[in-house]
Design an enzyme around this catalytic site. Structure first.
Site, PDB file in Angstrom:
ATOM      1  N   TYR A  75       0.789  -1.233   0.000  1.00  0.00           N
ATOM      2  CA  TYR A  75       0.000   0.000   0.000  1.00  0.00           C
ATOM      3  C   TYR A  75       0.829   1.294   0.000  1.00  0.00           C
ATOM      4  O   TYR A  75       0.248   2.384   0.027  1.00  0.00           O
ATOM      5  CB  TYR A  75      -0.944  -0.011   1.214  1.00  0.00           C
ATOM      6  N   ASP A 204      13.637 -42.566 -17.622  1.00  0.00           N
ATOM      7  CA  ASP A 204      13.063 -41.477 -18.434  1.00  0.00           C
ATOM      8  C   ASP A 204      13.333 -41.749 -19.922  1.00  0.00           C
ATOM      9  O   ASP A 204      14.131 -41.063 -20.558  1.00  0.00           O
ATOM     10  CB  ASP A 204      13.723 -40.163 -17.965  1.00  0.00           C
TER      11      ASP A 204
END
Ligand code: SPV
Ligand code: MG
Length: 431
Positions: A75, A204
């Site tokens: 703010y 993988d």
């Protein structure tokens, strides 16, 4: 007349918001701030309406004197600009990061004796339902899929973190760091072939089939709203790839990244230590073009991954391929390297950006991990993927625990390093 300020970070107006306005009006003339899109993201309230639409929505509420856009989540600026006598806010400071905002407001108001007025949050079933709907909407395929492109227009660089399960998805969704200056969180999730396979105890090498990979996506999607980038390995046969594209876009995945390899794919971080074959430019362009022809939505992205640096084919080859893949229709390119030094990645980005200022660049700084997101953004990188850190963090912790129990024949010795039983049983909220 006293000046009252309140900031709205919402896509919808319900009774709770109207109550805040009513209370604010009792104190003076009311200015409402609309938090800018780029800041809403940091707050895990990804807007489904634009800033302009939200300004219009709030302007229609009776009794507001002015509607402004608040550009920063903190703010400092807005308070300096309008110096309100009061800031009115609901007392629901429970979301992560909110406490920091509250402190920020109080310390700024203190400078001139301004006051924070906290209004008891209106709790009723209807409001709770509408708040939940606003968040849940983001998990729907249409909203989620387009979100990656939208975020790319709002942030200097997107940070994606690897996820491989509902639980890791929740960490990506909810982890927030907040201090007096900023609030930050991940913008997207990466479903890595390495981690998805490893999690299933498999190498993988495109062994885990698409049905199983989709199951992982589904688990993640069930509990998150952030956009998903899917590691599509080589994309497989072009005839199969087109079906993968359709399935992913239907599910609400935002992007697939496919790499220009052919034959038995191995993980790129092996580099030239294992036999890997790069696909021809022509064949790979054909795969990209076929995917783009098949895709039905406008916002799904096919990103082409270049393995030239990994396979030591040189910078020129990498750049040639990047431009060819872009011309074949790729929505972005990913350049990969396994060097510790980010130099070759940065060189590539600079050379590519000399010619093309728009096509998104993706990088995966697993090896060259000293570079910061800010430095990458300065060289024109749009998406930074932290591709395997979640799983690499989990494995040693779990193995260490198993060893301790096996050594001591009881769990007492490791307990201090573990999450408490109270925390684990309350970790997952019920609906
Ligand atoms: C993955 O996460 O599976 C990737 C990135 O493809 S890398 O492991 O670096 O090849
Ligand atoms: Mg992979």
């Amino acid at each position: 007349m006293k000046k009252v300020y309140t900031c709205f970070c919402t896509d919808i107006i319900h009774e709770g918001h109207l109550h805040i306005i009513e209370e604010a009006k009792k104190l003076g003339s009311v200015v409402v701030g609309i938090l800018d899109d780029s800041q809403m993201i940091k707050y895990n309230r990804f807007p489904t309406k634009t800033t302009e639409e939200r300004v219009k929505m709030v302007s229609e509420i009776q009794g507001i004197d002015e509607v402004i856009v608040q550009n920063e989540i903190m703010y400092d600026e807005v308070i300096k600009e309008i110096r309100p006598d009061y800031i009115v806010h609901g007392n629901n400071w429970t979301d992560p990061g909110m406490e920091v905002i509250r402190e920020n407001i109080i310390s700024n108001l203190k400078k001139y004796n301004g006051e924070l007025v906290e209004i008891p949050y209106t709790h009723n079933e209807e409001i709770q339902k509408r708040d939940r709907q606003m968040i849940e909407k983001l998990s729907m395929p249409e909203f989620r899929r387009g979100r990656l492109k939208k975020v790319m227009g709002l942030l200097p660089i997107i940070k994606a973190i690897e996820v491989h399960s509902g639980l890791t998805g929740l960490i990506a969704e909810k982890t927030i760091v907040a201090d007096q200056e900023k609030i930050d969180q991940f913008d997207a999730m990466w479903i890595s072939s390495l981690c998805d396979s490893t999690e299933k105890g498999k190498p993988d090498i495109e062994l885990v089939d698409m049905t199983s990979r989709f199951r992982t996506i589904d688990d993640v999607m069930e509990v998150t709203t952030k956009p998903i980038i899917f590691d599509g390995d080589t994309g497989g046969l072009t005839e199969h790839f087109v079906y993968t594209v359709r399935s992913l876009e239907r599910m609400g995945v935002s992007a697939i990244i496919i790499e220009d390899k052919t034959g038995l794919k191995k993980n790129s971080l092996f580099g030239t230590e294992v036999q890997q074959t790069q696909e021809s430019i022509e064949n790979f362009c054909e795969k990209i073009a076929a995917g783009k022809r098949t895709q039905l939505s406008d916002d799904f992205m096919i990103i082409a991954r270049i393995e030239s640096l990994i396979l030591e084919k040189g910078m020129e080859d990498a750049l040639n391929r990047a431009f060819a893949y872009r011309d074949a229709g790729a929505d972005g390119i990913m350049i990969h390297s396994r060097k510790k030094d980010p130099e070759e990645i940065l060189q590539f980005c600079d050379k590519f950006r000399d010619v093309d200022s728009k096509t998104p660049i993706v990088v995966v700084p697993s090896s060259f991990n000293t570079i910061t997101e800010e430095e990458l953004a300065e060289h024109g990188v749009n998406i930074c993927i932290y591709a395997n850190q979640m799983l690499r963090a989990a494995f040693p912790a779990m193995e260490n625990t198993a060893k301790s129990i096996l050594t001591h024949h009881r769990a007492y010795e490791i307990d201090d390093e573990l999450m408490s039983i109270k925390d684990i049983i309350t970790l997952i909220d019920e609906i």
